[in-house]
Scaffold this motif. Structure first.
Motif, PDB file in Angstrom:
ATOM      1  N   PHE A 179     -11.694  50.877  16.933  1.00  0.00           N
ATOM      2  CA  PHE A 179     -10.375  51.376  17.331  1.00  0.00           C
ATOM      3  C   PHE A 179     -10.319  51.758  18.811  1.00  0.00           C
ATOM      4  O   PHE A 179      -9.310  52.289  19.277  1.00  0.00           O
ATOM      5  N   GLN A 215      -8.704  51.269   5.165  1.00  0.00           N
ATOM      6  CA  GLN A 215      -8.380  51.612   6.556  1.00  0.00           C
ATOM      7  C   GLN A 215      -8.013  50.381   7.379  1.00  0.00           C
ATOM      8  O   GLN A 215      -7.259  50.484   8.342  1.00  0.00           O
ATOM      9  N   GLN A 220      -5.262  44.799   4.137  1.00  0.00           N
ATOM     10  CA  GLN A 220      -4.111  44.918   3.244  1.00  0.00           C
ATOM     11  C   GLN A 220      -3.958  43.637   2.421  1.00  0.00           C
ATOM     12  O   GLN A 220      -4.589  42.615   2.717  1.00  0.00           O
ATOM     13  N   LYS A 272      -5.175  44.960   8.806  1.00  0.00           N
ATOM     14  CA  LYS A 272      -4.115  45.944   8.946  1.00  0.00           C
ATOM     15  C   LYS A 272      -4.415  46.844  10.146  1.00  0.00           C
ATOM     16  O   LYS A 272      -5.528  47.353  10.280  1.00  0.00           O
ATOM     17  N   ASN A 273      -3.449  47.021  11.020  1.00  0.00           N
ATOM     18  CA  ASN A 273      -3.548  48.010  12.107  1.00  0.00           C
ATOM     19  C   ASN A 273      -4.823  47.902  12.935  1.00  0.00           C
ATOM     20  O   ASN A 273      -5.469  48.908  13.223  1.00  0.00           O
TER      21      ASN A 273
END
Length: 208
Positions: free
Chosen positions: A35, A67, A70, A95-96
């Motif tokens: 991240f 986390q 998806q 996802k993200n």
């Protein structure tokens, strides 16, 4: 039980945006906080990895999948029960995640490694780790820190030395984001084994 000082140092390094080298159950890897955009970019740069090639993640538990992924097919969980922890990287819908981590795509490779020291690091870090083999792109993967190219070692912020790994064969990469799923890279788990699991899974579905 006291935490290994190597674990504490590795986690501190990751949290500060650094790059670590770690043993896995196949070969050594170099890893970063997935991240942290600067850390992920550094991972690409020091390895000389083409930016169109995504970087997979290792996880501390199956729960961590939520986390980062998806629309996960049930077959994914069938595979994790059979092959995790171990040498199977499973591609699912992301996802993200940072676009450079997924090379601008919408999928990500995930696995739980069968390596106690790395699992301690993942649990202490409390999240996934972006990881790629500890070598310069196109060169053989290293099974010990002594095999790292000097140009690579000089750019790694912290090396977790746990002796030789079982390598040199890497994990198998299996894409279940498509139907039927297919092997992108054959490694320690054969295509034949995974084909049998797919057929077995579908047979179970048809009989239920």
């Amino acid at each position: 039980m006291e935490t290994d000082t190597r674990v504490i140092a590795a986690v501190d390094c990751l949290k500060s945006g650094g790059i670590i080298a770690v043993p896995t159950d196949t070969v050594y890897g170099i890893g970063a906080d997935p991240f942290n955009a600067n850390a992920v970019q550094k991972l690409y740069t020091i390895k000389g990895r083409p930016e169109e090639k995504p970087i997979p993640l290792v996880l501390g538990s199956v729960e961590d999948v939520k986390q980062v992924a998806q629309n996960i097919p049930n077959f994914f969980y069938h595979l994790t029960e059979k092959f995790w922890p171990g040498g199977l990287t499973i591609i699912v819908e992301a996802k993200n995640l940072l676009p450079q981590l997924t090379a601008g795509g919408n999928t990500v490779g995930l696995r739980i490694p069968n390596q106690p020291l790395l699992m301690q690091i993942l649990r202490e870090f409390a999240g996934p780790l972006a990881i790629t083999s500890a070598n310069l792109t196109g060169q053989p993967a290293a099974t010990s820190p002594q095999e790292f190219p000097q140009t690579l070692s000089a750019k790694i912020d912290f090396i977790v030395d746990d002796g030789k790994t079982p390598g040199p064969i890497p994990s198998t990469v299996y894409d279940v984001s498509v139907t039927p799923p297919h092997v992108l890279r054959e490694g320690v788990i054969s295509s034949e084994t995974l084909d049998k699991e797919w057929k077995c899974y579908n047979k179970l579905l048809s009989n239920s």
